[in-house]
Scaffold this motif. Structure first.
Motif, PDB file in Angstrom:
ATOM      1  N   PRO A 179       0.814  -1.222   0.000  1.00  0.00           N
ATOM      2  CA  PRO A 179       0.000   0.000   0.000  1.00  0.00           C
ATOM      3  C   PRO A 179       0.847   1.272   0.000  1.00  0.00           C
ATOM      4  O   PRO A 179       0.365   2.331  -0.369  1.00  0.00           O
ATOM      5  N   THR A 180       2.110   1.190   0.396  1.00  0.00           N
ATOM      6  CA  THR A 180       2.968   2.373   0.442  1.00  0.00           C
ATOM      7  C   THR A 180       3.673   2.638  -0.882  1.00  0.00           C
ATOM      8  O   THR A 180       4.467   3.563  -0.971  1.00  0.00           O
ATOM      9  N   ALA A 181       3.407   1.838  -1.905  1.00  0.00           N
ATOM     10  CA  ALA A 181       4.058   2.022  -3.203  1.00  0.00           C
ATOM     11  C   ALA A 181       3.634   3.358  -3.812  1.00  0.00           C
ATOM     12  O   ALA A 181       2.489   3.774  -3.667  1.00  0.00           O
ATOM     13  N   PRO A 182       4.575   4.049  -4.472  1.00  0.00           N
ATOM     14  CA  PRO A 182       4.207   5.335  -5.083  1.00  0.00           C
ATOM     15  C   PRO A 182       3.178   5.146  -6.180  1.00  0.00           C
ATOM     16  O   PRO A 182       3.198   4.160  -6.907  1.00  0.00           O
ATOM     17  N   ARG A 183       2.276   6.104  -6.271  1.00  0.00           N
ATOM     18  CA  ARG A 183       1.216   6.057  -7.272  1.00  0.00           C
ATOM     19  C   ARG A 183       1.265   7.323  -8.114  1.00  0.00           C
ATOM     20  O   ARG A 183       1.879   8.306  -7.747  1.00  0.00           O
ATOM     21  N   GLY A 184       0.606   7.272  -9.225  1.00  0.00           N
ATOM     22  CA  GLY A 184       0.516   8.455 -10.068  1.00  0.00           C
ATOM     23  C   GLY A 184       1.355   8.307 -11.322  1.00  0.00           C
ATOM     24  O   GLY A 184       1.956   7.263 -11.583  1.00  0.00           O
ATOM     25  N   PRO A 185       1.411   9.355 -12.117  1.00  0.00           N
ATOM     26  CA  PRO A 185       2.167   9.278 -13.368  1.00  0.00           C
ATOM     27  C   PRO A 185       3.668   9.154 -13.106  1.00  0.00           C
ATOM     28  O   PRO A 185       4.188   9.705 -12.144  1.00  0.00           O
ATOM     29  N   ALA A 186       4.304   8.383 -13.935  1.00  0.00           N
ATOM     30  CA  ALA A 186       5.751   8.184 -13.800  1.00  0.00           C
ATOM     31  C   ALA A 186       6.440   8.678 -15.065  1.00  0.00           C
ATOM     32  O   ALA A 186       5.924   8.525 -16.171  1.00  0.00           O
ATOM     33  N   ASP A 187       7.588   9.267 -14.878  1.00  0.00           N
ATOM     34  CA  ASP A 187       8.375   9.704 -16.019  1.00  0.00           C
ATOM     35  C   ASP A 187       9.170   8.499 -16.512  1.00  0.00           C
ATOM     36  O   ASP A 187      10.137   8.069 -15.878  1.00  0.00           O
ATOM     37  N   GLN A 188       8.745   7.956 -17.624  1.00  0.00           N
ATOM     38  CA  GLN A 188       9.374   6.732 -18.112  1.00  0.00           C
ATOM     39  C   GLN A 188      10.787   6.978 -18.623  1.00  0.00           C
ATOM     40  O   GLN A 188      11.575   6.045 -18.735  1.00  0.00           O
ATOM     41  N   LEU A 189      11.109   8.201 -18.935  1.00  0.00           N
ATOM     42  CA  LEU A 189      12.464   8.490 -19.394  1.00  0.00           C
ATOM     43  C   LEU A 189      13.449   8.541 -18.236  1.00  0.00           C
ATOM     44  O   LEU A 189      14.653   8.525 -18.445  1.00  0.00           O
ATOM     45  N   LYS A 190      12.955   8.620 -17.011  1.00  0.00           N
ATOM     46  CA  LYS A 190      13.825   8.632 -15.839  1.00  0.00           C
ATOM     47  C   LYS A 190      13.715   7.324 -15.060  1.00  0.00           C
ATOM     48  O   LYS A 190      13.901   7.299 -13.852  1.00  0.00           O
ATOM     49  N   ALA A 191      13.406   6.239 -15.754  1.00  0.00           N
ATOM     50  CA  ALA A 191      13.337   4.932 -15.120  1.00  0.00           C
ATOM     51  C   ALA A 191      14.742   4.524 -14.666  1.00  0.00           C
ATOM     52  O   ALA A 191      15.738   4.890 -15.300  1.00  0.00           O
ATOM     53  N   PRO A 192      14.864   3.789 -13.567  1.00  0.00           N
ATOM     54  CA  PRO A 192      16.196   3.396 -13.075  1.00  0.00           C
ATOM     55  C   PRO A 192      17.031   2.663 -14.116  1.00  0.00           C
ATOM     56  O   PRO A 192      18.232   2.874 -14.215  1.00  0.00           O
ATOM     57  N   GLU A 193      16.375   1.836 -14.928  1.00  0.00           N
ATOM     58  CA  GLU A 193      17.130   1.090 -15.935  1.00  0.00           C
ATOM     59  C   GLU A 193      17.732   2.038 -16.973  1.00  0.00           C
ATOM     60  O   GLU A 193      18.880   1.869 -17.400  1.00  0.00           O
ATOM     61  N   LEU A 194      16.962   3.031 -17.387  1.00  0.00           N
ATOM     62  CA  LEU A 194      17.466   3.965 -18.393  1.00  0.00           C
ATOM     63  C   LEU A 194      18.547   4.871 -17.814  1.00  0.00           C
ATOM     64  O   LEU A 194      19.518   5.206 -18.497  1.00  0.00           O
ATOM     65  N   LEU A 195      18.402   5.254 -16.554  1.00  0.00           N
ATOM     66  CA  LEU A 195      19.424   6.091 -15.923  1.00  0.00           C
ATOM     67  C   LEU A 195      20.751   5.329 -15.774  1.00  0.00           C
ATOM     68  O   LEU A 195      21.826   5.878 -15.989  1.00  0.00           O
ATOM     69  N   GLU A 196      20.654   4.034 -15.416  1.00  0.00           N
ATOM     70  CA  GLU A 196      21.860   3.212 -15.308  1.00  0.00           C
ATOM     71  C   GLU A 196      22.520   3.053 -16.682  1.00  0.00           C
ATOM     72  O   GLU A 196      23.746   3.121 -16.807  1.00  0.00           O
ATOM     73  N   ALA A 197      21.727   2.845 -17.709  1.00  0.00           N
ATOM     74  CA  ALA A 197      22.284   2.678 -19.060  1.00  0.00           C
ATOM     75  C   ALA A 197      22.955   3.972 -19.517  1.00  0.00           C
ATOM     76  O   ALA A 197      24.014   3.934 -20.145  1.00  0.00           O
ATOM     77  N   ALA A 198      22.347   5.109 -19.201  1.00  0.00           N
ATOM     78  CA  ALA A 198      22.939   6.395 -19.585  1.00  0.00           C
ATOM     79  C   ALA A 198      24.228   6.654 -18.821  1.00  0.00           C
ATOM     80  O   ALA A 198      25.179   7.230 -19.346  1.00  0.00           O
ATOM     81  N   ALA A 199      24.278   6.220 -17.555  1.00  0.00           N
ATOM     82  CA  ALA A 199      25.482   6.434 -16.742  1.00  0.00           C
ATOM     83  C   ALA A 199      26.633   5.565 -17.245  1.00  0.00           C
ATOM     84  O   ALA A 199      27.799   5.948 -17.121  1.00  0.00           O
ATOM     85  N   ARG A 200      26.329   4.420 -17.827  1.00  0.00           N
ATOM     86  CA  ARG A 200      27.374   3.527 -18.333  1.00  0.00           C
ATOM     87  C   ARG A 200      27.987   4.037 -19.620  1.00  0.00           C
ATOM     88  O   ARG A 200      29.074   3.648 -19.981  1.00  0.00           O
ATOM     89  N   LYS A 201      27.283   4.878 -20.349  1.00  0.00           N
ATOM     90  CA  LYS A 201      27.788   5.339 -21.662  1.00  0.00           C
ATOM     91  C   LYS A 201      28.900   6.334 -21.533  1.00  0.00           C
ATOM     92  O   LYS A 201      29.176   7.035 -20.705  1.00  0.00           O
TER      93      LYS A 201
END
Length: 88
Positions: free
Chosen positions: A66-88
């Motif tokens: 029940p404590t999970a965040p709700r609402g719109p999410a910025d899909q461009l700032k997903a953890p997977e994409l941020l990690e991939a960008a940091a590796r480049k």
């Protein structure tokens, strides 16, 4: 109206009411039984409805707390994409 017609009308009404009552009892019983079997307790003792896949495949599904965040999410700032960008 003669007594035969009155008896036929009363018998017809009794038959309709009894069959309607029977179907109503079956429907309510079905809804109660299905309602009890589709609920699942979560870790916070909240009752949630099982997903259709869990009910059909009998695999355990992880539900969001029940404590999970709700609402719109910025899909461009997903953890997977941020990690991939940091590796480049």
């Amino acid at each position: 109206m003669n007594s035969d017609t009155v008896q036929i009308v009363i018998g017809t009404l009794q038959g309709l009411l009894s069959s309607t009552g029977f179907v109503l009892v079956l429907f309510i019983g079905f809804c109660v039984i299905v309602g009890f079997t589709k609920l699942k307790k979560t870790s916070g003792d909240a009752m949630v409805v099982k997903s259709l896949e869990e009910r059909v495949s009998h695999h355990v599904v992880e539900y969001l707390p029940p404590t999970a965040p709700r609402g719109p999410a910025d899909q461009l700032k997903a953890p997977e994409l941020l990690e991939a960008a940091a590796r480049k």
